[in-house]
Design a protein around this motif. Structure first.
Motif, PDB file in Angstrom:
ATOM      1  N   UNK A  38       0.868  -1.186   0.000  1.00  0.00           N
ATOM      2  CA  UNK A  38       0.000   0.000   0.000  1.00  0.00           C
ATOM      3  C   UNK A  38       0.899   1.228   0.000  1.00  0.00           C
ATOM      4  N   UNK A 418     -10.305 -11.147  -4.391  1.00  0.00           N
ATOM      5  CA  UNK A 418     -10.746 -11.219  -2.994  1.00  0.00           C
ATOM      6  C   UNK A 418     -12.022 -12.058  -2.918  1.00  0.00           C
TER       7      UNK A 418
ATOM      8  N   UNK B 275      -6.919   0.937   7.947  1.00  0.00           N
ATOM      9  CA  UNK B 275      -7.734   1.417   6.827  1.00  0.00           C
ATOM     10  C   UNK B 275      -7.502   2.916   6.610  1.00  0.00           C
ATOM     11  N   UNK B 277      -4.892   4.551   7.248  1.00  0.00           N
ATOM     12  CA  UNK B 277      -3.547   4.765   6.702  1.00  0.00           C
ATOM     13  C   UNK B 277      -3.377   4.138   5.314  1.00  0.00           C
ATOM     14  N   UNK B 278      -4.401   3.472   4.818  1.00  0.00           N
ATOM     15  CA  UNK B 278      -4.372   2.970   3.438  1.00  0.00           C
ATOM     16  C   UNK B 278      -3.946   1.527   3.279  1.00  0.00           C
ATOM     17  N   UNK B 279      -3.640   0.829   4.383  1.00  0.00           N
ATOM     18  CA  UNK B 279      -3.072  -0.511   4.254  1.00  0.00           C
ATOM     19  C   UNK B 279      -4.064  -1.529   3.681  1.00  0.00           C
ATOM     20  N   UNK B 280      -5.369  -1.251   3.785  1.00  0.00           N
ATOM     21  CA  UNK B 280      -6.380  -2.166   3.247  1.00  0.00           C
ATOM     22  C   UNK B 280      -6.977  -1.623   1.943  1.00  0.00           C
ATOM     23  N   UNK B 281      -6.281  -0.695   1.296  1.00  0.00           N
ATOM     24  CA  UNK B 281      -6.912   0.069   0.211  1.00  0.00           C
ATOM     25  C   UNK B 281      -7.447  -0.785  -0.926  1.00  0.00           C
ATOM     26  N   UNK B 282      -6.821  -1.895  -1.232  1.00  0.00           N
ATOM     27  CA  UNK B 282      -7.283  -2.624  -2.419  1.00  0.00           C
ATOM     28  C   UNK B 282      -8.328  -3.681  -2.099  1.00  0.00           C
ATOM     29  N   UNK B 283      -8.615  -3.933  -0.822  1.00  0.00           N
ATOM     30  CA  UNK B 283      -9.644  -4.921  -0.500  1.00  0.00           C
ATOM     31  C   UNK B 283     -10.769  -4.239   0.301  1.00  0.00           C
ATOM     32  N   UNK B 284     -10.646  -4.229   1.628  1.00  0.00           N
ATOM     33  CA  UNK B 284     -11.714  -3.664   2.450  1.00  0.00           C
ATOM     34  C   UNK B 284     -11.873  -2.161   2.235  1.00  0.00           C
ATOM     35  N   UNK B 285     -10.867  -1.531   1.665  1.00  0.00           N
ATOM     36  CA  UNK B 285     -10.999  -0.124   1.285  1.00  0.00           C
ATOM     37  C   UNK B 285     -10.346   0.841   2.260  1.00  0.00           C
ATOM     38  N   UNK B 286     -10.713   2.111   2.132  1.00  0.00           N
ATOM     39  CA  UNK B 286     -10.137   3.160   2.973  1.00  0.00           C
ATOM     40  C   UNK B 286     -11.208   3.673   3.915  1.00  0.00           C
ATOM     41  N   UNK B 466     -12.667  -9.174   6.882  1.00  0.00           N
ATOM     42  CA  UNK B 466     -11.567  -8.259   6.540  1.00  0.00           C
ATOM     43  C   UNK B 466     -10.332  -9.106   6.288  1.00  0.00           C
ATOM     44  N   UNK B 468      -6.857 -10.203   3.633  1.00  0.00           N
ATOM     45  CA  UNK B 468      -6.647 -10.980   2.420  1.00  0.00           C
ATOM     46  C   UNK B 468      -5.430 -11.862   2.656  1.00  0.00           C
TER      47      UNK B 468
END
Lengths: 441, 490
Positions: A38, A418, B275, B277-286, B466, B468
């Protein structure tokens, strides 16, 4: 015969010696790797190795299952399982597991994915591709996943098989602004076909287009679905085609065999082919997997079965076991006769939806549902993308959507992402007319 | 060879236990490398699952899974590896892999962990009726009896029924390079049911989940059959008497189930710091909360009546724990306080990034999964009305007691809840059922509209998704009955 296959076979023998009617053992040596990233940086790389044998035993129509880890304590575990079967309750609808000896296609797993230990270069390649499309300010995140599984299956009913299953999957979401994003995936069973930059480019391209977003308006629209969005729909419909889902009414396809459920141009197959990330040469009963057309030119042709559900529905297994729950492997939508560009030209005023998530049902039996588009949502006018939109929700019905499909592209993409696009699919661009969109008030 | 928690491990069979000499070896071996931090986490879970489909026991699954993972922080990068093979050779390989992965990260922005002191602790959840003492026959019979009650009611047609129950006994052992050593034992029961009622050829459906940390006594307390029969009768009445509502602004009274899902989705998730901070941005989102944006700590998000807590220490809750999976002592987190964004859910990594301390929100559902920031039990604190007073005070509106379809966007702002059991309220009285009323609104509109909160509070078990690969986490959602003043319902 390999040592692993011999040990797997011994488990089956032990169960049968105890008095079981049927025993099935499937050993998987799985090697999984995932890099998560990320903010354009790698957050963590994880590895998990799994050494597991799934053991299922039937005795007087009582079905029980357990797992053996790394072939430790197999005798005591199988004995306990048999004791559990003896105190369990008869399932009068249980129809057994597949009988016979079968020829399987030769596995075609990519050996290079067995040893791939430094995949971060692919992540960086995808991020760079996104930046090239949308500028250095792009903020990208996602996952790179690889798997290599050695699978050995032995059934007391005859099947003995060995499979090797490999996959590499990249998912990348790129933000060109905090409210402008695009998502791309690249899913393959072999490294040679894997082009991470393709996913990065797509994510970057959509993220760039999505800038200057405006509030979307509620109403009915003609919609072009991106393969990633439509992969979510195909996955949902594939799950609904499982006989298990039908039996518990978790499906819009209940009592619809032989009936029209979609427009004439809709043909859906389940096919765990070599190219796909869920490739299988046999199912969990050791029955050879096959291509099954479950919707043929709009008509529902079959449910997806294991041996037991097939008997209940007075038909043959389709090679989709799951011993309890048959499941779709990989949904393919037949291509149409228009190119993607031609499909866009069909739209006078409509939307292009690039991705979605959180698909939920009011009622699976009637098919009423909603899903929330994410990443680029675009207004199309006269075939051209005119405006980036936000805050819209697709709120409609599965059967209506299937029947409103008026165009399908020649181009298709293998997508898996996912839980939202799972099981994987081979998904085209799709045009559906007059679909209800809502927004918060 | 030493076993963990031998006094609690009555179900332990020879050779299936966790082996301390292997995990100690792994941690010692990791410590000898050039590391900033290392931890080893072992899980051993006995899981039983029963699946009853339309009155027949489809299958009984019984497994014991045990394994361990190693997580290493070095050169500002993180690596993680796990295995279910209990040998020293495998432990060495796992450490080597985690170390190699950590060094591969080559981050410009180095990861650090918020400071913590080492802690030694043992904790467990007591059982009045030990799950392991209940025979398989009894477990089958009690669940079959629920199905029998559903299928044998005169005048009630429930042709689709699935009842499943998962029972887990989980031992964990955690040790890190800062001298923490924590072991725990948690029994859990988690049944769910999905039913389809048909009346006049029309189907309606309901899903109900139960869940608790503790022993089999929970099963007696839930009264599953009564609860599901209530839902079935509600659906039948809905088909027979349900009317649509005229779309317009009105008062919406939400029962605890609806309050709870809104608290989970539009408060718990957006305050997860990973979330943000963006660490889940591509799955659970922001999250709609981000640095430099319109919403941050101190921003008003709702009426001053609204205080939402995430609390892992609610006794016997589905999301109960005393220490998280980074060895941090659990405590209540006041996420929204008097209508203001007050606190985020943190692990040690996110806490360091935002200059604070972890509040013990790091959870993993298996030894093979990285611990990430999670909710535990998220609920709105009670107010000073009774539920009856709230309804009596409504001139025209809807009482939404439970929900069916729901979803929320990936920044947790645009959300929708569709009522399952819902009634028209006119002049303070409940009238006929309303067919699937819909509220589609934003987080700010929802929490700002709250003008009355009941004294009574109730919880529902849920599985939060939540991570991946996906890590389903057992949680409670909950709260009191609330009134949203003048919101648009269709």
């Amino acid at each position: 015969m390999s040592e692993v296959l011999t040990k797997t076979q011994e488990i089956v023998k032990e169960g049968m010696t105890l008095g079981a009617d049927e025993v099935l053992a499937k050993t998987t040596f799985g090697r999984y790797r995932q890099t998560r990233f990320s903010n354009n940086q790698i957050d963590i790389t994880v590895a998990w190795n799994d050494y597991v044998t799934d053991v299922t035993l039937a005795w007087k129509k009582r079905l029980v299952s357990t797992q053996v880890r790394d072939f430790q304590n197999t005798s005591s575990i199988v004995k306990r399982l048999f004791e559990l079967a003896k105190v369990s309750k008869e399932n009068p609808t249980y129809g057994g597991i597949a009988k016979g000896t079968f020829e399987y296609s030769k596995p075609t797993a990519d050996e290079s994915l067995r040893e791939l230990e430094t995949p971060s270069e692919y992540v960086l390649e995808a991020i760079e591709a996104a930046k090239k499309e949308a500028g250095e300010e792009v903020n990208a995140g996602g996952t790179l996943f690889t798997k290599y599984e050695d699978v050995y299956l032995v059934s007391s009913q005859g099947p003995i098989g060995q499979d090797e299953r490999s996959a590499i999957e990249l998912s990348i979401r790129a933000f060109s602004r905090i409210d402008a994003s695009g998502h791309g995936v690249e899913c393959c069973s072999s490294l040679k076909d894997f082009k991470p930059a393709r996913a990065g480019e797509k994510a970057g391209r959509i993220a760039k287009l999505a800038r200057n977003v405006k509030q979307g308006e509620e109403g009915k629209y003609d919609i072009i679905f991106d393969p990633l969005f439509f992969g979510s729909m195909l996955a949902t419909w594939g799950s609904m085609a499982s006989a298990f889902s039908v039996m518990i009414k978790l499906s819009v396809f209940v009592d619809k065999l032989g009936k029209k459920v979609g427009s004439d141009i809709v043909t859906l197959r389940d096919n765990p082919a070599r190219y796909c990330v869920s490739n299988h040469v046999f199912d969990d009963e050791g029955f050879p997997t096959q291509e099954n057309i479950f919707i043929d030119r709009g008509i529902l042709k079959t449910y997806l079965h294991n041996t037991s559900t097939a008997k209940i529905f007075k038909t043959q297994t389709t090679g989709n076991a799951g011993l309890v729950q048959p499941a779709a492997w990989n949904i393919e939508m037949d291509p149409g006769d228009l190119s993607k560009d031609e499909l866009f030209k069909e739209v006078k005023r409509g939307l292009y939806l690039t991705n979605t998530w959180y698909t939920r049902f009011q009622n699976y039996a009637t098919g009423d549902f909603s899903t929330i588009p994410r990443d680029g949502i675009f207004l199309i006018e006269n075939g051209e993308i005119k405006q980036s939109l936000k805050d819209l929700r697709l709120s409609d019905n599965v059967l209506r959507l299937l029947n409103q499909i008026k165009g399908i592209s020649k181009e298709r993409q293998h997508v898996h992402w996912w839980l939202e696009a799972d099981p994987p699919s081979l998904s085209p661009y799709v045009l559906a007319e007059d679909i209800q969109m809502t927004r918060p008030k | 060879m030493e076993r963990y928690l031998p006094s609690q491990g009555s179900y332990v069979n020879e050779g299936e236990t966790m082996e301390k000499d292997i995990t100690d070896y792994a941690l010692d071996y990791a410590r000898r490398k050039h590391i900033q931090y290392a931890e080893v986490r072992a899980h051993r879970t006995k899981n039983e699952q029963l699946v009853i489909k339309n009155g027949v026991l489809d299958a009984f699954l019984s497994t014991i899974d045990s394994g361990f993972c190693v997580r290493i922080l070095t050169e500002g990068g993180l690596g993680f590896a796990s295995t279910n093979k209990w040998t020293k050779d495998e432990a060495k390989a796992v450490v080597d892999t985690a170390y190699k992965f950590a060094t591969m990260a080559k981050r410009k922005d180095k990861i650090t962990f918020a400071e913590e002191k080492g802690v030694e602790a043992k904790w467990s959840v007591p059982q009045k009726k030990k799950i392991e003492d209940i025979s398989p026959e009894q477990k089958i019979e009690e669940l079959m009896e629920v199905d029998k009650r559903l299928s044998s009611q005169d005048g009630l047609n429930i042709p689709g029924r699935i009842i499943a129950c998962s029972m887990t006994l989980t031992e964990k052992y955690f040790a890190n390079s800062e001298s923490s050593i924590i072991s725990s034992f948690v029994p859990k029961i988690g049944p769910f049911a999905f039913i389809t009622v048909v009346e006049n050829g029309k189907p309606e459906q309901a899903y109900k989940q139960f869940g608790r940390s503790g022993g089999w006594e929970a099963f007696d307390e839930w009264k599953m059959a009564e609860s599901l029969l209530h839902d079935a009768r509600v659906l039948q009445k809905l088909i027979k008497e349900g009317k649509n509502v005229k779309p317009e602004k009105m008062d919406l009274v939400c029962g605890p189930e609806v309050t709870g899902i809104a608290a989970h989705e539009s408060c718990g998730h957006p305050t997860e710091a990973d979330r943000i901070l963006g660490r889940e941005m591509s799955q659970a989102g922001r999250s709609f909360i981000y640095q430099g944006g319109s919403y941050w700590l101190g921003t008003t998000i709702g009426s001053n009546l609204v205080t939402i807590v995430d609390d892992p220490t609610v006794e016997n809750s589905y999301g109960y724990y005393e220490y998280d999976d980074e060895g941090i002592k659990a405590r209540p987190r006041y996420l929204y306080k008097n209508g203001v964004i007050n606190e985020f859910l943190h692990n040690r990594e996110t806490a360091a990034k935002l200059g604070t301390r972890s509040n013990g929100s790091s959870r993993a559902n298996s030894y093979s999964r990285e611990a990430i920031v999670r909710m535990a039990n998220t609920f709105l604190l009670p107010g000073d009305w009774t539920q009856e007073e709230i309804i009596e005070d409504v001139k025209y509106g809807i009482y939404m007691r439970s929900f069916t379809e729901w979803n929320i966007d990936d920044v947790r702002f645009n959300q929708r809840y569709v009522g399952r059991e819902a009634y028209l309220i006119k002049d303070g009285e409940l009238k006929h059922p309303i067919a699937r009323p819909v509220i589609e609104t934003t987080t700010q509109t929802w929490w700002s509209a709250v003008d009355a909160i009941s004294k009574e509070i109730d919880y529902d078990a849920a599985t939060c998704g939540k991570g991946d690969p996906m890590q389903g986490a057992p949680v409670y959602t909950g709260g009191p009955t609330i009134r949203l003043k003048e919101v648009y319902v269709r």
